[in-house]
Scaffold this motif. Structure first.
Motif, PDB file in Angstrom:
ATOM      1  N   ALA A 188       0.850  -1.189   0.000  1.00  0.00           N
ATOM      2  CA  ALA A 188       0.000   0.000   0.000  1.00  0.00           C
ATOM      3  C   ALA A 188       0.881   1.232   0.000  1.00  0.00           C
ATOM      4  O   ALA A 188       1.809   1.346   0.804  1.00  0.00           O
ATOM      5  CB  ALA A 188      -0.905   0.001   1.218  1.00  0.00           C
ATOM      6  N   ARG A 240      -4.240   8.649   3.974  1.00  0.00           N
ATOM      7  CA  ARG A 240      -4.843   8.000   2.809  1.00  0.00           C
ATOM      8  C   ARG A 240      -3.973   6.894   2.235  1.00  0.00           C
ATOM      9  O   ARG A 240      -2.759   7.049   2.089  1.00  0.00           O
ATOM     10  CB  ARG A 240      -5.107   9.035   1.719  1.00  0.00           C
ATOM     11  N   VAL A 241      -4.604   5.765   1.911  1.00  0.00           N
ATOM     12  CA  VAL A 241      -3.967   4.732   1.085  1.00  0.00           C
ATOM     13  C   VAL A 241      -4.193   5.183  -0.357  1.00  0.00           C
ATOM     14  O   VAL A 241      -5.308   5.169  -0.852  1.00  0.00           O
ATOM     15  CB  VAL A 241      -4.576   3.333   1.330  1.00  0.00           C
ATOM     16  N   ALA A 242      -3.131   5.629  -1.002  1.00  0.00           N
ATOM     17  CA  ALA A 242      -3.251   6.214  -2.337  1.00  0.00           C
ATOM     18  C   ALA A 242      -3.331   5.163  -3.435  1.00  0.00           C
ATOM     19  O   ALA A 242      -3.971   5.378  -4.463  1.00  0.00           O
ATOM     20  CB  ALA A 242      -2.070   7.145  -2.602  1.00  0.00           C
ATOM     21  N   GLN A 243      -2.685   4.024  -3.205  1.00  0.00           N
ATOM     22  CA  GLN A 243      -2.593   3.020  -4.261  1.00  0.00           C
ATOM     23  C   GLN A 243      -2.209   1.689  -3.634  1.00  0.00           C
ATOM     24  O   GLN A 243      -1.525   1.657  -2.608  1.00  0.00           O
ATOM     25  CB  GLN A 243      -1.506   3.463  -5.245  1.00  0.00           C
ATOM     26  N   VAL A 244      -2.641   0.592  -4.240  1.00  0.00           N
ATOM     27  CA  VAL A 244      -2.260  -0.748  -3.793  1.00  0.00           C
ATOM     28  C   VAL A 244      -1.700  -1.486  -5.006  1.00  0.00           C
ATOM     29  O   VAL A 244      -2.327  -1.515  -6.064  1.00  0.00           O
ATOM     30  CB  VAL A 244      -3.461  -1.513  -3.195  1.00  0.00           C
ATOM     31  N   THR A 251      -7.881  -2.137  -0.325  1.00  0.00           N
ATOM     32  CA  THR A 251      -8.124  -1.303  -1.509  1.00  0.00           C
ATOM     33  C   THR A 251      -7.850   0.154  -1.141  1.00  0.00           C
ATOM     34  O   THR A 251      -7.948   0.537   0.029  1.00  0.00           O
ATOM     35  CB  THR A 251      -9.580  -1.419  -1.994  1.00  0.00           C
ATOM     36  N   ALA A 252      -7.545   0.955  -2.139  1.00  0.00           N
ATOM     37  CA  ALA A 252      -7.245   2.370  -1.896  1.00  0.00           C
ATOM     38  C   ALA A 252      -8.475   3.126  -1.393  1.00  0.00           C
ATOM     39  O   ALA A 252      -8.352   4.029  -0.572  1.00  0.00           O
ATOM     40  CB  ALA A 252      -6.695   3.021  -3.161  1.00  0.00           C
ATOM     41  N   TYR A 311      -7.436   2.997   5.290  1.00  0.00           N
ATOM     42  CA  TYR A 311      -6.578   4.132   5.632  1.00  0.00           C
ATOM     43  C   TYR A 311      -5.446   3.628   6.516  1.00  0.00           C
ATOM     44  O   TYR A 311      -5.510   2.517   7.058  1.00  0.00           O
ATOM     45  CB  TYR A 311      -7.368   5.228   6.355  1.00  0.00           C
TER      46      TYR A 311
END
Length: 92
Positions: free
Chosen positions: A4, A31-35, A56-57, A61
């Motif tokens: 992540a 924020r999780v921006a991308q996986v 998932t993005a 979080y």
């Protein structure tokens, strides 16, 4: 195991309650921006963390408190507005 990409400059919030018809927002974390399956080079302050395959993005979080990737809780439903009774008029 996936990876992540965490964006510490972006906060994630959600509707935690309702004050009459106004939402009350609570900040959860970063924020999780991308996986992705594999990490690639990113510019600071972005950083990578290993995560579960179901992350998932949009649904997770990064918690600075628990130092873990956490699922965003479901927001409570919006309350039904209370409509006061309207006076009834008769005649002309």
């Amino acid at each position: 195991m996936k990876n992540a990409l965490i964006s510490p400059n972006e906060q994630v919030s959600y509707i935690s309650a309702w004050d009459e018809q106004k939402p009350v927002y609570t900040v959860l974390g970063q924020r999780v921006a991308q996986v992705e399956d594999a990490q690639f080079e990113v510019a600071p302050p972005l950083f990578w963390l290993a995560c579960a395959d179901d992350v998932t993005a949009m649904g997770f979080y990064y918690s600075e408190i628990s130092l873990a990737i956490v699922q965003i809780p479901e927001s409570p439903p919006q309350p039904t507005p209370v409509v006061p009774e309207q006076p009834v008029t008769t005649g002309s």
